[in-house]
Design an enzyme around this catalytic site. Structure first.
Site, PDB file in Angstrom:
ATOM      1  CD  GLN A 177      -2.918  -1.127   2.322  1.00 32.01           C
ATOM      2  OE1 GLN A 177      -2.642  -1.691   3.367  1.00 32.01           O
ATOM      3  NE2 GLN A 177      -4.069  -0.508   2.160  1.00 32.01           N
ATOM      4  NE  ARG A 225      -0.105  -4.893  11.893  1.00 27.51           N
ATOM      5  CZ  ARG A 225      -1.191  -4.952  11.116  1.00 27.51           C
ATOM      6  NH1 ARG A 225      -2.043  -3.943  11.065  1.00 27.51           N
ATOM      7  NH2 ARG A 225      -1.447  -6.025  10.406  1.00 27.51           N
ATOM      8  CG  ASN A 281      -3.512  -7.425   8.006  1.00 24.33           C
ATOM      9  OD1 ASN A 281      -3.713  -6.881   9.078  1.00 24.33           O
ATOM     10  ND2 ASN A 281      -4.223  -7.141   6.915  1.00 24.33           N
ATOM     11  CD  GLU A 282      -7.908  -6.929   7.994  1.00 28.45           C
ATOM     12  OE1 GLU A 282      -8.320  -7.003   6.822  1.00 28.45           O
ATOM     13  OE2 GLU A 282      -8.092  -5.930   8.713  1.00 28.45           O
ATOM     14  CG  ASN A 322      -6.473  -5.112  11.747  1.00 32.09           C
ATOM     15  OD1 ASN A 322      -5.750  -4.819  12.697  1.00 32.09           O
ATOM     16  ND2 ASN A 322      -6.005  -5.595  10.613  1.00 32.09           N
ATOM     17  CE1 TYR A 345      -9.841   0.754   9.344  1.00 31.50           C
ATOM     18  CE2 TYR A 345      -9.704  -1.640   9.461  1.00 31.50           C
ATOM     19  CZ  TYR A 345      -9.098  -0.408   9.302  1.00 31.50           C
ATOM     20  OH  TYR A 345      -7.742  -0.337   9.115  1.00 31.50           O
ATOM     21  CD  GLU A 352      -5.108  -2.762   9.532  1.00 35.95           C
ATOM     22  OE1 GLU A 352      -6.184  -2.501   8.952  1.00 35.95           O
ATOM     23  OE2 GLU A 352      -4.256  -3.525   9.063  1.00 35.95           O
ATOM     24  CD1 TRP A 399      -6.014   2.163   7.309  1.00 31.26           C
ATOM     25  CD2 TRP A 399      -4.289   0.813   7.816  1.00 31.26           C
ATOM     26  NE1 TRP A 399      -5.432   1.776   6.133  1.00 31.26           N
ATOM     27  CE2 TRP A 399      -4.376   0.944   6.408  1.00 31.26           C
ATOM     28  CE3 TRP A 399      -3.275   0.024   8.361  1.00 31.26           C
ATOM     29  CZ2 TRP A 399      -3.472   0.299   5.547  1.00 31.26           C
ATOM     30  CZ3 TRP A 399      -2.397  -0.615   7.504  1.00 31.26           C
ATOM     31  CH2 TRP A 399      -2.510  -0.472   6.110  1.00 31.26           C
ATOM     32  CD  GLU A 429      -8.469   0.526   1.775  1.00 29.45           C
ATOM     33  OE1 GLU A 429      -7.431   0.678   2.440  1.00 29.45           O
ATOM     34  OE2 GLU A 429      -9.231  -0.432   1.925  1.00 29.45           O
ATOM     35  CD1 TRP A 430      -6.587  -2.885   1.109  1.00 29.80           C
ATOM     36  CD2 TRP A 430      -5.011  -3.849  -0.170  1.00 29.80           C
ATOM     37  NE1 TRP A 430      -5.497  -3.168   1.908  1.00 29.80           N
ATOM     38  CE2 TRP A 430      -4.527  -3.759   1.145  1.00 29.80           C
ATOM     39  CE3 TRP A 430      -4.183  -4.424  -1.151  1.00 29.80           C
ATOM     40  CZ2 TRP A 430      -3.255  -4.207   1.528  1.00 29.80           C
ATOM     41  CZ3 TRP A 430      -2.928  -4.865  -0.778  1.00 29.80           C
ATOM     42  CH2 TRP A 430      -2.484  -4.758   0.540  1.00 29.80           C
TER      43      TRP A 430
HETATM   44  C1  FCB Z   1      -7.886  -3.506   6.470  1.00 24.44           C
HETATM   45  C2  FCB Z   1      -6.518  -3.770   5.900  1.00 24.44           C
HETATM   46  C3  FCB Z   1      -5.702  -2.533   5.665  1.00 24.44           C
HETATM   47  C4  FCB Z   1      -6.529  -1.369   5.179  1.00 24.44           C
HETATM   48  C5  FCB Z   1      -7.773  -1.193   6.003  1.00 24.44           C
HETATM   49  C6  FCB Z   1      -8.643  -0.037   5.586  1.00 24.44           C
HETATM   50  O1  FCB Z   1      -8.734  -4.551   6.127  1.00 24.44           O
HETATM   51  O2  FCB Z   1      -5.790  -4.625   6.744  1.00 24.44           O
HETATM   52  O3  FCB Z   1      -4.658  -2.871   4.776  1.00 24.44           O
HETATM   53  O4  FCB Z   1      -6.776  -1.466   3.837  1.00 24.44           O
HETATM   54  O5  FCB Z   1      -8.536  -2.364   5.995  1.00 24.44           O
END
Ligand code: FCB
Length: 456
Positions: free
Chosen positions: A17, A74, A162-163, A298, A300, A364, A410, A417-418
């Site tokens: 990223q 991180r 990660n995830e 993580n 959100y 995150e 984060w 952003e992917w």
């Molecule tokens: C998470 C990811 C991170 C970022 C956030 C917004 O799922 O681990 O890389 O893209 O979302």
């Protein structure tokens, strides 16, 4: 509102990223290079080719971190920089980058938290099946050991994956992420092999002397619509069953094997109905159940569901038949994600009760908004409110007894952003991609002061 004395404050990023420099110093191709260069996969055709050019600007970026008083950073290591094809000889030039990064962080008195896998699998491994191939787990353990051999004398905090839910179910289930496959059976297999890779790598790290090892998951409280704004709302039996199943597929699928060495029945059942369970071999659960110190969380937004009789399973959720994914009655971020700060305390308290033998860290948390630079400033009041609201809930969870060691926002920088590309800005520092100029947003300055007084 003061936090514990040794509470860790920091920020997080991930290799693909922010780094750019995708062809430098012997870096091999990753699945995200392939995926982002395939038209239609990423908004606006964006790729991580240049990103924040952090590979060349890391010294300045660490200078920024120091100004913001971060105690921890991180970052993730790009596997294809270390082994261009994901196996075999180790590339010293790739390792050298992280070696310098770690030295520079330590010189700035910032603790490095190293994540070994944040989704940039070497393409050569994907060509041999990627995470659907059991061998990838063993390749991951070798790679982890090689990184530790170089950095382990200075890095004490390690995260394996990660995830894994996102890597397996968005990568191999609904195809929104690399490698873009869309087969529920592949997603179930991948989830298991990711866990196996975690367990194998955790054992190697431990044997090599790693002080702290964690698994980072994307977790959310799974709520019914009424529970979003009223935690005491009592759902119907059918809605509660839906919420329970999704919680199991999202969180218990990963943490039960890692912490207890068991798979929930519902997960085995979902696997049985999606390709079978032959890939789960005798002894795997013991391997996956390697001792870990922390679970990285993580968070959100909450996951909101209700019963949906007759509905087929969602492509990202094998085993989710008869569940309706609902929307929360809450304001949203630029991602369209509902803002529910107390979802974080509800989640942390639950995890600390379900997995009392491990500590927790928020690895995150943050939000994307449509930020604009005005006279050299970014007045991102909404992000300040988001972070403030969530930090209050972290504090609340600590008061309620959760063993919470730290909080990482984060993200440090706006970044790739992917599938959303660069249009979604999560940074506390604004990045002008044309000039690579960094501008700390108001949220960064606010966060610096929070860190300075260790509280709100
Ligand atoms: C998470 C990811 C991170 C970022 C956030 C917004 O799922 O681990 O890389 O893209 O979302």
């Amino acid at each position: 509102m003061i936090f514990p004395e040794d509470f860790v404050w920091g920020a997080a990023t991930a290799s693909y990223q922010i780094e750019g420099a995708v062809k430098e110093d012997g870096r091999g191709q990753s699945i995200w290079d392939t995926f982002s260069h395939t038209p239609g996969n990423v908004a606006d055709g964006d790729t991580g080719d240049v990103a924040c050019d952090h590979y060349h600007r890391f010294r300045d970026d660490i200078g920024l971190m120091r100004e913001l008083r971060l105690g921890a950073y991180r970052f993730s290591v790009a596997w294809p920089r270390i082994q261009s094809d994901g196996e075999g000889s180790v590339n010293p030039r790739g390792l050298a980058f992280y070696d310098k990064l770690v030295d520079e962080l330590l010189a700035a008195e910032i603790s490095p938290y190293v994540t070994l896998y944040h989704w940039d699998l070497p393409q050569a491994l994907e060509d041999r099946g990627g995470w659907t191939n059991r061998d990838t787990a063993y390749r991951f353990a070798d790679y982890a050991e090689a990184v530790h051999a170089k950095l382990g004398d200075r890095v004490s905090d390690w995260a394996t994956l990660n995830e894994p839910w996102v890597a397996a179910f968005l990568g191999y289930g609904n195809g929104v992420h690399a490698p873009g496959r869309r087969r529920p059976a592949d997603a179930m297999r991948s989830a298991h092999h990711l866990l196996l890779g975690h367990g194998l790598a955790a054992r190697r790290l431990r044997e090599a002397g790693a002080r702290s090892i964690m698994l980072v998951v994307n977790s959310s409280p799974v709520l019914t619509p009424a529970q979003v704004n009223d935690p005491s709302a009592v759902p119907s039996e059918a809605d509660a069953a839906s919420a329970h199943r999704i919680h199991t597929l999202l969180t218990r699928q990963f943490l039960d094997p890692a912490v207890y060495g068991t798979y929930p029945e519902e997960v085995l059942d979902a696997a049985a109905r999606n390709g079978g369970t032959d890939h789960i071999q005798d002894g795997d659960l013991e391997l996956i159940n390697a001792p870990i110190d922390l679970v990285g969380v993580n968070y959100y937004n909450p996951c909101v569901v209700e019963s949906g009789p007759g509905l087929p399973a969602d492509a990202a959720w094998p085993g989710s038949e008869n569940v309706r994914f609902a929307t929360a009655d809450a304001p949203t971020t630029a991602m369209g994600w509902p803002i529910v700060p107390d979802g974080l305390s509800r989640l942390l308290v639950r995890l600390s009760q379900d997995y009392p033998q491990v500590g927790l860290m928020v690895t995150e948390n943050g939000a994307a908004f449509d930020d604009v630079v005005q006279d050299g400033r970014v007045h991102d009041d909404e992000r300040v409110a988001y972070l403030d609201g969530h930090l209050r809930e972290v504090h609340r969870a600590i008061e309620a007894g959760a063993d919470l060691r730290g909080y990482l926002v984060w993200s440090l920088l706006d970044n790739f952003e992917w599938a959303e590309g660069y249009r979604r800005r999560f940074g506390i520092v604004h990045v002008d991609y044309a000039t690579q100029e960094r501008v700390p947003k108001d949220s960064a300055l606010w966060y610096r002061d929070v860190i300075g007084r260790n509280g709100l």
